[in-house]
Write an enzyme that holds these catalytic residues in place. Structure first.
Site, short mmCIF file in Angstrom:
data_model
loop_
_atom_site.label_atom_id
_atom_site.label_comp_id
_atom_site.label_asym_id
_atom_site.label_seq_id
_atom_site.Cartn_x
_atom_site.Cartn_y
_atom_site.Cartn_z
N GLY A 44 46.44 41.63 40.00
CA GLY A 44 45.78 42.76 39.64
C GLY A 44 45.04 43.77 40.44
N GLU A 99 37.91 41.31 42.56
CA GLU A 99 38.97 41.33 41.40
C GLU A 99 39.00 42.71 40.87
OE1 GLU A 99 40.45 39.75 39.45
OE2 GLU A 99 39.94 37.74 39.03
N ASP A 100 39.97 42.68 39.90
CA ASP A 100 40.36 44.08 39.08
C ASP A 100 39.28 43.84 37.61
OD1 ASP A 100 41.56 41.65 37.86
OD2 ASP A 100 43.29 42.75 37.36
N ASP A 103 36.21 38.95 32.45
CA ASP A 103 36.10 38.67 31.25
C ASP A 103 35.31 37.67 30.99
OD1 ASP A 103 37.20 39.81 28.49
OD2 ASP A 103 37.75 37.92 28.51
N THR A 104 35.83 36.40 30.53
CA THR A 104 35.21 35.36 30.35
C THR A 104 34.43 34.60 31.61
OG1 THR A 104 37.00 33.90 30.68
CG2 THR A 104 36.67 34.63 28.35
N GLY A 105 35.18 34.87 32.55
CA GLY A 105 34.81 34.32 33.98
C GLY A 105 35.07 32.85 34.11
N THR A 107 38.16 31.57 34.91
CA THR A 107 39.21 31.51 36.19
C THR A 107 38.41 31.57 37.37
OG1 THR A 107 40.45 33.00 34.91
CG2 THR A 107 41.43 32.36 37.23
N LEU A 108 37.44 32.65 37.59
CA LEU A 108 36.77 32.80 38.70
C LEU A 108 35.56 31.68 38.73
CD1 LEU A 108 37.60 34.87 40.79
CD2 LEU A 108 35.63 36.43 39.81
N ARG A 165 51.10 48.82 36.29
CA ARG A 165 50.25 48.83 37.34
C ARG A 165 50.05 50.01 38.41
NH1 ARG A 165 49.09 43.17 37.51
NH2 ARG A 165 50.61 41.68 36.95
P1 IMP Z 1 38.85 35.78 32.68
O1 IMP Z 1 37.59 36.47 33.28
O2 IMP Z 1 39.07 34.37 33.25
O3 IMP Z 1 38.61 35.61 30.99
O4 IMP Z 1 40.17 36.52 33.03
C1 IMP Z 1 40.24 37.72 33.59
C2 IMP Z 1 41.65 38.12 34.07
O5 IMP Z 1 42.30 38.46 32.87
C3 IMP Z 1 41.57 39.38 34.61
O6 IMP Z 1 41.48 39.24 36.17
C4 IMP Z 1 43.01 40.17 34.60
O7 IMP Z 1 43.94 39.70 35.30
C5 IMP Z 1 43.10 39.65 33.09
N1 IMP Z 1 42.52 40.67 32.03
C6 IMP Z 1 41.53 40.65 31.39
N2 IMP Z 1 41.10 41.68 30.57
C7 IMP Z 1 42.15 42.73 31.07
C8 IMP Z 1 42.54 44.11 30.44
O8 IMP Z 1 41.90 44.79 29.90
N3 IMP Z 1 43.66 44.45 31.06
C9 IMP Z 1 44.52 43.91 32.09
N4 IMP Z 1 43.96 42.45 32.47
C10 IMP Z 1 43.16 41.93 31.83
MG MG Z 2 43.19 39.28 37.79
#
Ligand code: IMP
Ligand code: MG
Length: 177
Positions: A44, A99-100, A103-105, A107-108, A165
């Site tokens: 992303g 990062e693109d 969201d929840t954070g 993964t990071l 993308r």
């Molecule tokens: P999280 O922070 O671990 O929950 O996951 C975030 C990841 O989910 C991002 O790096 C994206 O790859 C994917 N993601 C979350 N929201 C979106 C969205 O609105 N569009 C596209 N990808 C998303």
């Molecule tokens: Mg991502």
């Protein structure tokens, strides 16, 4: 016939470019005189990374990692897998994760714990989008492009089922169709 999930423009290419310029300036000022490494998280972030580095005015290296997204049991770090690791050592370097969208954070959060074990000089995050209302794991986000509400977006590197993308703007996307 199947409905097109692609919706209207949420952030124009021009709005994004203006903000990326500002982020590049902030990073250049913050890391002046330090050994800076930008670490893009695939896939992303690849478009954002390409624009960001062209707006950073100080010497720096870059690297990419690919990690599986967080689809496992909530709270279980085993659910994150490193699909492509760093090419070079980060020991002593000042790392900015690119990062693109965060969201929840989850993964990071996992990734940062993993990287800290390799003794970098520092670790910070630069994300184009921050959906901060959904945050579960607190993260050191020093550079944020835009804070966004709970809407799903595609374009500028971000996908829905690996599509869109390539779009230069960010669009809303209806993931229920
Ligand atoms: P999280 O922070 O671990 O929950 O996951 C975030 C990841 O989910 C991002 O790096 C994206 O790859 C994917 N993601 C979350 N929201 C979106 C969205 O609105 N569009 C596209 N990808 C998303
Ligand atoms: Mg991502």
């Amino acid at each position: 016939m199947k409905k097109d999930p692609l919706g209207e423009v949420y952030l124009s290419a021009e709005q994004i470019q203006d903000r990326v310029k500002e982020l590049g300036k902030m990073i250049s000022a913050t890391y002046q005189g330090k050994e800076l490494l930008l670490l893009g998280i695939l896939k992303g972030s690849f478009v954002f990374m390409a624009d960001l580095v062209r707006n950073i005015e100080i010497p720096h290296s870059l690297d990419f990692m690919a990690i599986s997204s967080y689809e496992g049991v909530e709270g279980s770090p085993e659910a994150v897998k490193i699909l492509k690791d760093l090419d070079e050592s980060i020991t002593g370097k000042h790392v900015v994760i690119v990062e693109d969208i965060i969201d929840t954070g989850l993964t990071l959060g996992y990734l940062i714990r993993h990287l800290e074990a390799r003794n970098p000089g520092s670790i910070n995050i630069c994300t184009l989008l921050d959906r901060s209302i959904r945050r579960i794991v607190p993260l050191p986000i020093s550079f944020t492009g835009f804070d966004i509400p709970d809407v799903f977006v595609v374009g500028y590197g971000m996908d829905y089922r690996q599509l869109y993308r390539n779009l230069p703007a960010l669009h809303l996307c209806d993931i229920t169709v």
